[in-house]
Design a protein around this motif. Structure first.
Motif, PDB file in Angstrom:
ATOM      1  N   TYR A  65       0.833  -1.207   0.000  1.00 37.90           N
ATOM      2  CA  TYR A  65       0.000   0.000   0.000  1.00 37.90           C
ATOM      3  C   TYR A  65       0.867   1.257   0.000  1.00 37.90           C
ATOM      4  O   TYR A  65       0.589   2.216  -0.740  1.00 37.90           O
ATOM      5  CB  TYR A  65      -0.916  -0.014   1.224  1.00 37.90           C
ATOM      6  CG  TYR A  65      -1.277   1.353   1.747  1.00 37.90           C
ATOM      7  CD1 TYR A  65      -2.150   2.188   1.058  1.00 37.90           C
ATOM      8  CD2 TYR A  65      -0.728   1.820   2.957  1.00 37.90           C
ATOM      9  CE1 TYR A  65      -2.480   3.452   1.549  1.00 37.90           C
ATOM     10  CE2 TYR A  65      -1.041   3.072   3.440  1.00 37.90           C
ATOM     11  CZ  TYR A  65      -1.909   3.886   2.735  1.00 37.90           C
ATOM     12  OH  TYR A  65      -2.217   5.136   3.208  1.00 37.90           O
ATOM     13  N   ARG A  66       1.930   1.274   0.792  1.00 39.29           N
ATOM     14  CA  ARG A  66       2.810   2.443   0.857  1.00 39.29           C
ATOM     15  C   ARG A  66       3.491   2.707  -0.486  1.00 39.29           C
ATOM     16  O   ARG A  66       3.756   3.853  -0.839  1.00 39.29           O
ATOM     17  CB  ARG A  66       3.878   2.246   1.937  1.00 39.29           C
ATOM     18  CG  ARG A  66       3.340   2.200   3.348  1.00 39.29           C
ATOM     19  CD  ARG A  66       2.765   3.507   3.773  1.00 39.29           C
ATOM     20  NE  ARG A  66       3.764   4.570   3.701  1.00 39.29           N
ATOM     21  CZ  ARG A  66       3.479   5.845   3.877  1.00 39.29           C
ATOM     22  NH1 ARG A  66       2.258   6.237   4.099  1.00 39.29           N
ATOM     23  NH2 ARG A  66       4.439   6.752   3.786  1.00 39.29           N
ATOM     24  N   ARG A  67       3.745   1.641  -1.225  1.00 38.90           N
ATOM     25  CA  ARG A  67       4.357   1.814  -2.542  1.00 38.90           C
ATOM     26  C   ARG A  67       3.319   2.195  -3.601  1.00 38.90           C
ATOM     27  O   ARG A  67       3.659   2.845  -4.592  1.00 38.90           O
ATOM     28  CB  ARG A  67       5.065   0.526  -2.958  1.00 38.90           C
ATOM     29  CG  ARG A  67       6.369   0.287  -2.216  1.00 38.90           C
ATOM     30  CD  ARG A  67       6.950  -1.089  -2.516  1.00 38.90           C
ATOM     31  NE  ARG A  67       8.304  -1.193  -2.012  1.00 38.90           N
ATOM     32  CZ  ARG A  67       8.623  -1.425  -0.742  1.00 38.90           C
ATOM     33  NH1 ARG A  67       7.649  -1.606   0.145  1.00 38.90           N
ATOM     34  NH2 ARG A  67       9.877  -1.471  -0.343  1.00 38.90           N
ATOM     35  N   ALA A  68       2.087   1.785  -3.382  1.00 33.25           N
ATOM     36  CA  ALA A  68       1.054   1.996  -4.404  1.00 33.25           C
ATOM     37  C   ALA A  68       0.406   3.360  -4.332  1.00 33.25           C
ATOM     38  O   ALA A  68      -0.057   3.892  -5.341  1.00 33.25           O
ATOM     39  CB  ALA A  68      -0.006   0.902  -4.302  1.00 33.25           C
ATOM     40  N   ILE A  69       0.313   3.921  -3.117  1.00 38.15           N
ATOM     41  CA  ILE A  69      -0.448   5.153  -2.916  1.00 38.15           C
ATOM     42  C   ILE A  69       0.448   6.254  -2.356  1.00 38.15           C
ATOM     43  O   ILE A  69       1.169   6.041  -1.376  1.00 38.15           O
ATOM     44  CB  ILE A  69      -1.623   4.923  -1.966  1.00 38.15           C
ATOM     45  CG1 ILE A  69      -2.584   3.858  -2.524  1.00 38.15           C
ATOM     46  CG2 ILE A  69      -2.372   6.230  -1.713  1.00 38.15           C
ATOM     47  CD1 ILE A  69      -3.240   4.249  -3.833  1.00 38.15           C
ATOM     48  N   THR A  70       0.377   7.420  -2.966  1.00 37.56           N
ATOM     49  CA  THR A  70       1.005   8.624  -2.431  1.00 37.56           C
ATOM     50  C   THR A  70      -0.112   9.565  -2.012  1.00 37.56           C
ATOM     51  O   THR A  70      -0.990   9.904  -2.815  1.00 37.56           O
ATOM     52  CB  THR A  70       1.897   9.324  -3.481  1.00 37.56           C
ATOM     53  OG1 THR A  70       2.964   8.439  -3.843  1.00 37.56           O
ATOM     54  CG2 THR A  70       2.476  10.607  -2.908  1.00 37.56           C
ATOM     55  N   ALA A  71      -0.110   9.949  -0.741  1.00 33.09           N
ATOM     56  CA  ALA A  71      -1.128  10.856  -0.200  1.00 33.09           C
ATOM     57  C   ALA A  71      -0.502  12.220   0.072  1.00 33.09           C
ATOM     58  O   ALA A  71       0.531  12.312   0.739  1.00 33.09           O
ATOM     59  CB  ALA A  71      -1.726  10.284   1.074  1.00 33.09           C
ATOM     60  N   THR A  72      -1.086  13.258  -0.482  1.00 29.99           N
ATOM     61  CA  THR A  72      -0.555  14.607  -0.289  1.00 29.99           C
ATOM     62  C   THR A  72      -1.630  15.560   0.225  1.00 29.99           C
ATOM     63  O   THR A  72      -2.808  15.241   0.179  1.00 29.99           O
ATOM     64  CB  THR A  72      -0.006  15.153  -1.619  1.00 29.99           C
ATOM     65  OG1 THR A  72      -1.045  15.135  -2.607  1.00 29.99           O
ATOM     66  CG2 THR A  72       1.150  14.302  -2.097  1.00 29.99           C
TER      67      THR A  72
END
Length: 262
Positions: A255-262
């Motif tokens: 999940y950490r590699r798939a999604i970038t939250a800004t």
């Protein structure tokens, strides 16, 4: 693809990243590392899952429904993502350098009752219920109403008769479709809901988009998880003591590699 931690109460803008096979290997490597760093926590959550499987098998035998053990065992991993919430929190805290303690982890797990993750529990259990219902329906269609009295008799009918083989084939296809739907809806949404206060519909749609846009690596990830879960259930569910925590930690890192939250 590390990113600065956001306030968990904020509403993030979600970006889906491109995944490669190296990300799958790295996610499992990081998952194994987290399990080795916090083995007691992993074994605790794995034991809950394994005990649940053993309890279900015992109860089905007690109520003279041994033929349901195989369908339930096959569908049992569907509820794995919900059980793994505590593992996601361990990985999250470890990455951020926050203290990992029993009080903090269990408090966060229980806190999910008040958040959107609780709605995902209904989604997971509903699909599990559909799986069990369709097994009974397919049995009635292909095997009639003469239900085998024992597990051995059920296995023999399924593997040695034309009707049983057809039941197995159709059931496998239907089960695979349900498993893929649930995997697509939960593989990213569960850790996302733990990490940020987004609504569960947005989380599910983001998860499905991630699977669609990264079809090959996500399919490989799902097949590995499914294969490990099935193998782990062979020794009376005890293999889940290790497989569940490693898979849970690996899912967080994916999940950490798939999604970038800004």
């Amino acid at each position: 693809m590390e990113q600065q931690a956001l306030d968990r109460g904020s509403l993030p803008k979600l970006q889906i990243n491109r995944l490669r096979m190296n990300d799958i290997r790295a996610a499992f490597a990081d998952g194994w590392s987290d399990f080795r760093t916090y083995p007691a926590y992993g074994l605790f959550f794995g034991a809950i899952y394994a005990a649940g499987g053993i309890f279900i098998a015992v109860m089905l035998t007690y109520y003279h429904l041994p033929w349901m053990i195989i369908p339930v065992a096959i569908g049992f991993p569907l509820i794995g993502p919900f059980i793994a919430v505590g593992l996601y929190e361990i990985s999250r805290r470890h990455r951020l350098g926050e203290p990992v303690s029993w009080k903090a982890i269990l408090a966060e797990v229980f806190r999910q009752r008040e958040r959107q993750l609780s709605w995902m529990a209904f989604v997971v259990l509903f699909i599990f219920w559909i799986w069990i219902y369709q097994v009974r329906l397919l049995m009635a269609l292909f095997l009639g109403f003469r239900v085998p009295a024992t597990l051995d008799a059920f296995v023999n009918v399924v593997l040695t008769t034309p009707e049983g083989l057809l039941f197995l084939a159709v059931g496998t296809v239907v089960g695979a479709v349900l498993a893929m739907i649930l995997f697509s809806a939960t593989v990213i949404s569960m850790p996302l809901l733990l990490d940020h206060d987004v609504d569960f519909v947005t989380a599910m749609l983001t998860s499905m988009r991630t699977v669609i846009e990264n079809a090959a690596p996500m399919l490989v990830f799902g097949l590995i998880i499914a294969a490990l879960a099935i193998l782990a259930m062979a020794p009376i569910f005890l293999g889940l003591l290790v497989v569940l925590p490693v898979a849970g930690h690996a899912t967080w890192h994916l999940y950490r590699r798939a999604i970038t939250a800004t």
